[in-house]
Design an enzyme around this catalytic site. Structure first.
Site, PDB file in Angstrom:
ATOM      1  N   GLY A  12      62.429  93.162  29.362  1.00 17.57           N
ATOM      2  CA  GLY A  12      61.443  93.499  28.640  1.00 17.57           C
ATOM      3  C   GLY A  12      61.337  92.514  27.190  1.00 17.57           C
ATOM      4  O   GLY A  12      60.220  91.948  26.961  1.00 17.57           O
ATOM      5  N   HIS A  13      61.928  92.593  26.005  1.00 10.18           N
ATOM      6  CA  HIS A  13      62.334  92.171  25.461  1.00 10.18           C
ATOM      7  C   HIS A  13      62.350  90.730  25.436  1.00 10.18           C
ATOM      8  O   HIS A  13      62.085  89.791  24.733  1.00 10.18           O
ATOM      9  CB  HIS A  13      63.370  93.064  24.782  1.00 10.18           C
ATOM     10  CG  HIS A  13      63.467  94.609  23.936  1.00 10.18           C
ATOM     11  ND1 HIS A  13      64.562  94.884  24.424  1.00 10.18           N
ATOM     12  CD2 HIS A  13      63.296  94.964  23.263  1.00 10.18           C
ATOM     13  CE1 HIS A  13      64.257  96.155  24.483  1.00 10.18           C
ATOM     14  NE2 HIS A  13      63.741  96.552  23.505  1.00 10.18           N
ATOM     15  N   GLY A  28      55.160  93.763  23.432  1.00  6.24           N
ATOM     16  CA  GLY A  28      55.097  95.007  24.875  1.00  6.24           C
ATOM     17  C   GLY A  28      53.291  95.988  25.291  1.00  6.24           C
ATOM     18  O   GLY A  28      53.419  96.684  24.556  1.00  6.24           O
ATOM     19  N   SER A  86      63.072  99.913  30.673  1.00  9.94           N
ATOM     20  CA  SER A  86      63.352 100.707  29.409  1.00  9.94           C
ATOM     21  C   SER A  86      64.377 101.082  28.940  1.00  9.94           C
ATOM     22  O   SER A  86      65.527 101.282  29.781  1.00  9.94           O
ATOM     23  CB  SER A  86      62.052 101.657  29.333  1.00  9.94           C
ATOM     24  OG  SER A  86      62.528 103.364  28.181  1.00  9.94           O
ATOM     25  N   GLN A 138      51.685 102.201  20.404  1.00  8.80           N
ATOM     26  CA  GLN A 138      52.502 101.612  19.022  1.00  8.80           C
ATOM     27  C   GLN A 138      51.725 100.181  19.094  1.00  8.80           C
ATOM     28  O   GLN A 138      50.959  99.897  17.780  1.00  8.80           O
ATOM     29  CB  GLN A 138      53.498 100.937  19.811  1.00  8.80           C
ATOM     30  CG  GLN A 138      54.319  99.625  18.548  1.00  8.80           C
ATOM     31  CD  GLN A 138      55.841  99.657  18.654  1.00  8.80           C
ATOM     32  OE1 GLN A 138      56.328  99.735  18.339  1.00  8.80           O
ATOM     33  NE2 GLN A 138      56.301  99.055  19.341  1.00  8.80           N
TER      34      GLN A 138
HETATM   35  P1  AMP Z   1      61.396  99.102  21.475  1.00 11.01           P
HETATM   36  O1  AMP Z   1      63.013  97.583  21.355  1.00 11.01           O
HETATM   37  O2  AMP Z   1      61.480 100.141  22.488  1.00 11.01           O
HETATM   38  O3  AMP Z   1      61.279 100.052  20.200  1.00 11.01           O
HETATM   39  O4  AMP Z   1      61.162  97.770  22.021  1.00 11.01           O
HETATM   40  C1  AMP Z   1      60.529  96.837  21.512  1.00 11.01           C
HETATM   41  C2  AMP Z   1      59.727  95.736  22.267  1.00 11.01           C
HETATM   42  O5  AMP Z   1      58.824  95.338  23.388  1.00 11.01           O
HETATM   43  C3  AMP Z   1      57.525  96.808  21.769  1.00 11.01           C
HETATM   44  O6  AMP Z   1      56.971  95.392  21.661  1.00 11.01           O
HETATM   45  C4  AMP Z   1      58.317  96.972  23.366  1.00 11.01           C
HETATM   46  O7  AMP Z   1      56.361  97.587  23.373  1.00 11.01           O
HETATM   47  C5  AMP Z   1      58.389  96.276  24.457  1.00 11.01           C
HETATM   48  N1  AMP Z   1      58.475  96.512  25.384  1.00 11.01           N
HETATM   49  C6  AMP Z   1      59.785  97.315  25.545  1.00 11.01           C
HETATM   50  N2  AMP Z   1      59.708  97.772  27.515  1.00 11.01           N
HETATM   51  C7  AMP Z   1      58.726  96.673  27.980  1.00 11.01           C
HETATM   52  C8  AMP Z   1      58.794  96.210  28.881  1.00 11.01           C
HETATM   53  N3  AMP Z   1      59.131  96.879  30.181  1.00 11.01           N
HETATM   54  N4  AMP Z   1      57.430  94.957  29.499  1.00 11.01           N
HETATM   55  C9  AMP Z   1      57.047  94.340  28.308  1.00 11.01           C
HETATM   56  N5  AMP Z   1      57.588  94.749  27.134  1.00 11.01           N
HETATM   57  C10 AMP Z   1      58.171  95.946  26.472  1.00 11.01           C
END
Ligand code: AMP
Length: 287
Positions: free
Chosen positions: A35-36, A147, A185, A153
């Site tokens: 995702g990142h 994301g 996630s 957020q």
């Molecule tokens: P986090 O590290 O969980 O704070 O996520 C960092 C960024 O990655 C945020 O903008 C999330 O929305 C995005 N993100 C996390 N999981 C996914 C995913 N499965 N698909 C797309 N973006 C994601």
């Protein structure tokens, strides 16, 4: 790939970059996954320079202990990031970002903030808004990548950028999923294999909602009940909320119209999973 720890160095580099093309920024809390990486690839393709930050924003957790429990794996993250074309990894310490006695906060108010607080607890909205504002100030990106996975957020950041006239373009990219539909996630790694096997039920429930809408159902309550029934086929899943709402303000809808966000949050054991799909205003699906 340059690694920067100090805030001053990051800002100095960002200032130097102002003269060149656009700077793309991907804020993360680490545990880098597909995702990142999708956000990072987009930043690299669309911008002259790309910056990713890894920082567990302690302010947005209910307690310091909860923030400390968030999984961290910096060495693995750096290894993975080296396989990308990211230009800068920004890795500041907690004390650098929030030097004691840190006492200035960005506090969103109003219905959106109240709604998200009721879902995520008191600290979340203020902690997120303060952390994001701070990072946008330090990195000074032209484009910030988020994301669709974390719609709360996205809603807060949209409002924040608008209200405070922060000069940044937001790019919101679709959710990246596992082959069985589970939204990728960092918390998925905390699921046991049994829990992992039933986790895609959240996505299945969202798709049930989609099918009903495609069949012409418009009553939110009817759609929610069908989604709830899908979730409760798995007794280990404890639904927190099922929501059919406006994607920006997250206000509940009674009648579904194009431009509706379908959201689910559930607990499996002590792991909170959230997922969503969007029926766009031009009747496309972002699943
Ligand atoms: P986090 O590290 O969980 O704070 O996520 C960092 C960024 O990655 C945020 O903008 C999330 O929305 C995005 N993100 C996390 N999981 C996914 C995913 N499965 N698909 C797309 N973006 C994601």
């Amino acid at each position: 790939m340059r690694i920067i720890h100090e805030l001053e160095e990051m800002t100095k580099v960002a200032r130097g970059l102002l003269v060149g093309g656009p700077v793309g920024f991907v804020p993360t809390m680490g545990n880098i996954h597909e995702g990142h990486l999708a956000l990072i690839r987009a930043a690299h393709e669309e911008c002259e320079m790309s910056v990713v930050s890894i920082f567990v924003n302690s302010l947005q957790f209910p307690s310091l202990e909860a923030a400390q429990q968030y999984p961290r794996n910096i060495q693995r993250d750096l290894q993975l990031l080296r396989t990308t074309d990211i230009d800068i990894v920004f890795l500041p310490s907690q004390s650098a970002v929030y030097p004691p006695p840190f006492s200035t906060y960005v506090t969103p108010t109003g219905r959106l903030a109240e709604r998200i607080e009721s879902e995520r607890g008191k600290n979340f909205v203020r902690g997120l808004a303060t952390g994001i504002t701070k990072f946008l100030q330090i990195v000074r990106p032209d484009v910030a990548y988020f994301g669709q996975k974390d719609v709360q957020q996205v809603a807060i950041v949209r409002q924040l950028v608008r209200d405070l006239s922060i000069d940044v373009t937001l790019r919101i990219l679709p959710i990246i999923r596992e082959h069985d539909g589970l939204a990728i996630s960092s918390v998925n790694m905390r699921l046991s294999s049994e829990q992992r096997a039933i986790a895609p039920t959240l996505y299945k429930a969202l798709l049930i909602g989609k099918t009903l809408i495609e069949q012409g159902e418009r009553q939110a309550e009817v759609i929610k009940q069908a989604m709830q029934a899908t979730l409760t086929t798995q007794p280990q899943i404890v639904p927190e909320y099922i929501s059919l709402c406006h994607p920006d303000m997250l206000l509940e809808m009674e009648e579904v119209t194009p431009g509706t966000l379908l959201r689910i949050s559930s607990l499996i054991g002590d792991v909170r999973l959230a997922d969503n799909i969007l029926w766009t205003t031009n009747r496309q699906w972002r699943v």
